[in-house]
Each structure stands twice: as C-alpha cells, then as structure tokens.
Write an enzyme that holds these catalytic residues in place. Structure first.
Site, PDB file in Angstrom:
ATOM      1  N   SER A 170     -53.603 -52.937   2.244  1.00  0.00           N
ATOM      2  CA  SER A 170     -54.999 -52.774   1.842  1.00  0.00           C
ATOM      3  C   SER A 170     -55.320 -53.392   0.497  1.00  0.00           C
ATOM      4  O   SER A 170     -56.498 -53.587   0.178  1.00  0.00           O
ATOM      5  CB  SER A 170     -55.367 -51.284   1.817  1.00  0.00           C
ATOM      6  OG  SER A 170     -55.303 -50.726   3.106  1.00  0.00           O
ATOM      7  N   HIS A 209     -52.090 -43.434   9.677  1.00  0.00           N
ATOM      8  CA  HIS A 209     -50.740 -43.427   9.108  1.00  0.00           C
ATOM      9  C   HIS A 209     -50.009 -42.128   9.431  1.00  0.00           C
ATOM     10  O   HIS A 209     -48.797 -42.125   9.668  1.00  0.00           O
ATOM     11  CB  HIS A 209     -50.792 -43.597   7.596  1.00  0.00           C
ATOM     12  CG  HIS A 209     -50.911 -45.025   7.137  1.00  0.00           C
ATOM     13  ND1 HIS A 209     -50.055 -46.014   7.574  1.00  0.00           N
ATOM     14  CD2 HIS A 209     -51.769 -45.622   6.269  1.00  0.00           C
ATOM     15  CE1 HIS A 209     -50.383 -47.163   7.003  1.00  0.00           C
ATOM     16  NE2 HIS A 209     -51.422 -46.951   6.209  1.00  0.00           N
ATOM     17  N   HIS A 217     -57.897 -46.245  -5.848  1.00  0.00           N
ATOM     18  CA  HIS A 217     -57.048 -46.618  -4.713  1.00  0.00           C
ATOM     19  C   HIS A 217     -57.214 -48.107  -4.436  1.00  0.00           C
ATOM     20  O   HIS A 217     -58.017 -48.792  -5.065  1.00  0.00           O
ATOM     21  CB  HIS A 217     -57.417 -45.777  -3.490  1.00  0.00           C
ATOM     22  CG  HIS A 217     -56.303 -45.600  -2.520  1.00  0.00           C
ATOM     23  ND1 HIS A 217     -56.221 -46.307  -1.335  1.00  0.00           N
ATOM     24  CD2 HIS A 217     -55.206 -44.803  -2.556  1.00  0.00           C
ATOM     25  CE1 HIS A 217     -55.134 -45.944  -0.683  1.00  0.00           C
ATOM     26  NE2 HIS A 217     -54.489 -45.032  -1.393  1.00  0.00           N
TER      27      HIS A 217
END
Length: 526
Positions: free
Chosen positions: A113, A343, A174
C-alpha cells in the site's frame, strides 16, 4: 452409492439455502431489452464530454478493494436492503467511466500500500514500503531519502490555493494517507519511537511529525493514530488505563498540543470523539484535526456509535469545511480497513467496510456537482479473495456453495481465500464448515494455504470516475497516471497550459447553480 450420497447431500445443502424465485418480470425478454435500451440511451449522452475545469477533486481509495470485493460488496449492499443483491448498484457503479489500473511497484509484482500510494498520489511508481520518494530510495535506508522526495497532488492543490483534506479509517500516518504529505523510506516509521537510532541520527523524520511540518495547515485531517502524537507513556484520553494505547514518541513532543497552539487564532479545532465532531458548525471551522482512536478506527460492524464517527460522517463534515474555499478543494478519502479485514481473513468485516465507503461516496455526491467536481474511486491493490461455487441467485454472500466437495465430501462457503489464517485441519482433514457459525462477523473464511496474514493480490483494479475530464481515465493504465489526470482536470501542478488557452471559452462550469443542481439530480436518478 457414493455418487448418490453426494447428490443427496448436495441437494440438502442447496435446499437449505433456497431463496424465493427470481422476479416473474425477468422471464420476459422485453424486461432485459428495455433495461438495455435505457442504458444505451444514457450511454449516448456521454458523447458530450465534460471538459470543464474541476474546481474540486476527490479521490476515494478503497484499500485492498479488488474487483471481486467490489462485486461481493454490491451483492451485500442489496441483501442488506432485502434484495437478492446481484442486480443492485453501488454508487461507484453509477459512475460513467471505468478503467483498469496496473498496480505493480517498481520492485514488486504484487504491491504493497505504500508504493502504490506514492503512485496514485505523487504520480511516480516507487518501491514497496516507501512513501513519497522515488524508486531511487531504498526501504529502511535513511540515507537514500534526501534528493529522492516526490510531491503529491495534495501539495499541488494546496500550492494552487485550494483547501485540502485527508479522511481515513486507519491511522492518519498509515501508508495511504502518509504518501500525501510525507517522504519516508519506511512506511512503519509511524513515530520516532518506531524508528531505529541510526535513522534518527541521520536526520530522518517520523511520519507523524511530517504530517504537521511538511505541508503546513492541511485544512482537514481525520482518522486514527493518537498514540503517535504524544510523548512515550502518556495515557490516552479515551483509554487511560490501557498502557498499549499510551503515547510512543521519544522526543517528548506533543504534536496535538503544538497543532492546537498554532491554531488559536485560525478557527482550528481538535476533536477526539464523534460527539464533539458532530457538534461542530462547519461554517465556523477553517481547520480540523480529528483523531478518534490511538491506532486504526474500529471496523464499521464494531464501531462504538457514541465515540467513533463513521466514514460517511467524517466525509460529510470534511466537505462542508473544505467547500467554503472559492478556489475549491482536494480531498483524499480512504476506506482503509477493507484491507485489514481481508488480511485477517474476515471477509464479512472487509465487505461491510466497502459498503460503508460506498455510503460515503453517495454522501459526497449529494454535496457536490458533477459539473465542477471530479470524483475518482479506485483501489491500491487487490487481495486473494474470491467467491464462487455455482451459488444460486440471492444466495447469502456469506453462505455455503450449493454442493459439497467431491474430494473430501464436505460443504464449503462461497467465499474463500487463496491463503491466510482460515486454513484449518480437524483430525487431519479440512474443517466441516457446517459445524461452525460461518455467518458471524469475525469468521475466518477457509484458505488454501496457511498464513498468519492473508496476502495482497496482483491483478489490476478498477478506476471509476465522474465529473470534469473523467473520460481521460479509460482503458488499461499505469497506476501513477491517476493523479496526472486529476491535476490536469483541476489545472494544478504541471498541467496548466490548456487552462490558460481555454480560459476565454464558454464552459458548463458557468451555468447557474440552480441548473447545475437540476442536472446533477437528473444524473443521479439515471
């Protein structure tokens, strides 16, 4: 005899999941022909391309929202409303233009990501694990940062005088949001407490610090991540008795306090819970920092509706603050926990996150106009998530396939993962899913290969777009192409020459607000 037994068991499984027959009207060929003709009529209107200048640009990023996730979320949305689901439309399904994005990182066939965020925010492909730096930077090697920084579309918009915002269901530092403002060779350097001593001594900055220092006065920031903002061992305001939520900073800085002090005369507000967020009057707010959890926000199915806002609520407040700027705005919205659900092998959590992001897209559409707002919905990557098994129309998306395996004679759910934590053997064979509650929120869907965390998938992902210049997002494109189109549409960054050339030509962006509203309503109804 064995074949007969399998047939009987398969029929029992199928019969136990039987749904009402599909609508009687669908048996008539004219039903489908008339539907197709309506679609064709709408498609013909797209010949008149929207070439307006985009005053506003919005990017909705569904982290891990591959095409199978989009399809499954569509079915779930319909089933949540009492329909069979397959014929339902997500809000993103209504967008007139769709393309495919090639997601690989410069050094990875199946991406992460961070490298993907650098592509769709900075317009440059990058290495996995790095944000806001080119492929010349090497993950975790601090000395490869300087000189390899790349700027983002959020900065291009800010430099052009637009208001800018970041809204996410993950930590604001993030991977996805950090590429909008940070230049970091390691996505995991959330605070200086997460960095190696060598990197700190070499002058590298943690991502939380860069949030406030790299692009001063980001107008709206909402998500999680409180613990990265406070000195080590500082108790969290919401969970003071839980040490795992304490601050992590080693430099002793209180970044929230510093931000609050800098905003005293600027109509800036800090909030940490839903009640305080919704109590704000956006007309009286110019800057907003909302940190609603020490880490990521909870899954939508587990959200405390007293303390944590939904993604839709955050988007609503963000747009109402940002749209006060006459020059327009740029907003990055991340449905970040779709990825986390996959995930963890928790498909139900992931799909409900996707449905919530679609609600937020709907809300954004109601607050803006397609005539001056380019809205793009895409994903950074996919997952090894699938659903199949010849299920009947209207079968619960979380339900069983209508047959049993002809190898181990056991039933299986339609949803499966190629790898992940759902791999389980009982007495040396695959677990019989009919003996467990496979419909519960945190059920781990079965996987073919055992892993503690399921992995990303490497296939292309969809790009949905509407508004000015949306037609430029077509065909199969490299992922880094996305921000270049958005910048071109908004006349920011390096894409300005065409704007000056066309500045004297008539544009739909100059039509009356009333007509724009009526045309927007017509488009939504279609």
């Amino acid at each position: 005899m064995k074949v007969a037994a399998l047939f009987i068991l398969g029929c029992l499984v199928w019969g136990g999941m039987a749904k009402p027959e599909f609508p009687e009207s669908e048996k008539d060929p004219d039903f489908w022909k008339e539907w197709a003709q309506r679609t064709l009529k709408n498609a013909l209107t797209l010949q008149d391309l929207n070439k307006n200048i985009a005053k506003n640009i919005i990017l909705f990023l569904g982290d891990g929202m591959g095409v199978p996730t989009v399809t499954a979320a569509r079915i779930l949305k319909g089933q949540m409303s009492g329909h069979s689901g397959e014929e339902t439309q997500l809000e993103m399904d209504k967008f007139p233009f769709v393309a495919l994005s090639k997601t690989y990182n410069t050094n990875a066939q199946v991406p992460d990501s961070a490298g993907t965020a650098t592509a769709y925010l900075c317009g440059v492909k990058a290495n996995e694990g790095t944000v806001g730096v080119s492929a010349a930077a090497v993950r975790s090697q601090c000395n490869t940062t300087r000189g390899n920084e790349v700027s983002s579309i959020l900065k291009w918009a800010k430099d052009a005088g637009k208001s800018v915002g970041i809204v996410t269901t993950t930590r604001v530092n993030h991977a996805t949001p950090s590429a909008a403002y940070a230049h970091c060779v390691d996505r995991d350097w959330y605070s200086d407490g997460d960095m190696p001593t060598e990197a700190l001594q070499s002058g590298c900055k943690d991502i939380a610090r860069q949030l406030f220092e790299n692009i001063p006065n980001i107008d709206v920031i909402m998500g999680g991540g409180r613990r990265s903002m406070y000195p080590r061992n500082t108790p969290d305001v919401e969970y003071p008795g839980d040490k795992k939520h304490n601050g992590t900073r080693k430099d002793g800085r209180n970044l929230v306090g510093e931000w609050t002090d800098s905003m005293k005369d600027k109509k800036g507000y800090y909030v940490w819970n839903r009640k305080d967020l919704l109590a704000l009057n956006p007309n009286n707010v110019d800057y907003l920092l909302g940190l609603f959890e020490p880490g990521d926000l909870p899954y939508e199915l587990e959200r405390n509706k007293e303390t944590d806002p939904s993604l839709t609520e955050m988007v609503d407040v963000a747009i109402k603050i940002l749209q006060k700027n006459e020059r327009g705005f740029y907003l990055l919205v991340e449905g970040g926990r779709i990825d986390h659900g996959h995930h963890e092998g928790k498909a139900k959590q992931a799909l409900h996150e996707a449905v919530e992001m679609d609600r937020a897209i709907t809300r954004a559409g109601l607050l803006t106009s397609i005539y001056d707002t380019l809205t793009v919905v895409t994903a950074d990557h996919s997952h090894v998530f699938s659903f199949g098994g010849y299920t009947q129309r209207g079968n619960s998306i979380f339900g069983l396939a209508p047959m049993v395996s002809d190898i181990d004679q056991k039933p299986f759910t339609s949803i499966l993962y190629g790898n992940g934590p759902g791999f389980k053997l009982v007495n040396g064979t695959r677990e019989n899913v009919s003996t467990v509650d496979y419909a519960q929120n945190n059920y781990l869907a079965q996987s073919a290969v055992p892993l503690s965390m399921e992995t990303h998938g490497g296939e292309d992902v969809a790009i949905f777009s509407k508004g000015p210049m949306a037609h430029l997002l077509h065909g199969v494109q490299e992922q880094h192409y996305i921000p270049h189109v958005m910048a071109y549409a908004a006349c920011i960054g390096q894409n300005k020459d065409h704007c000056r050339a066309n500045s004297g030509s008539p544009s739909l962006s100059h039509i009356s607000p009333t007509l724009a509203f009526l045309l927007s309503v017509k488009w939504l109804l279609c």
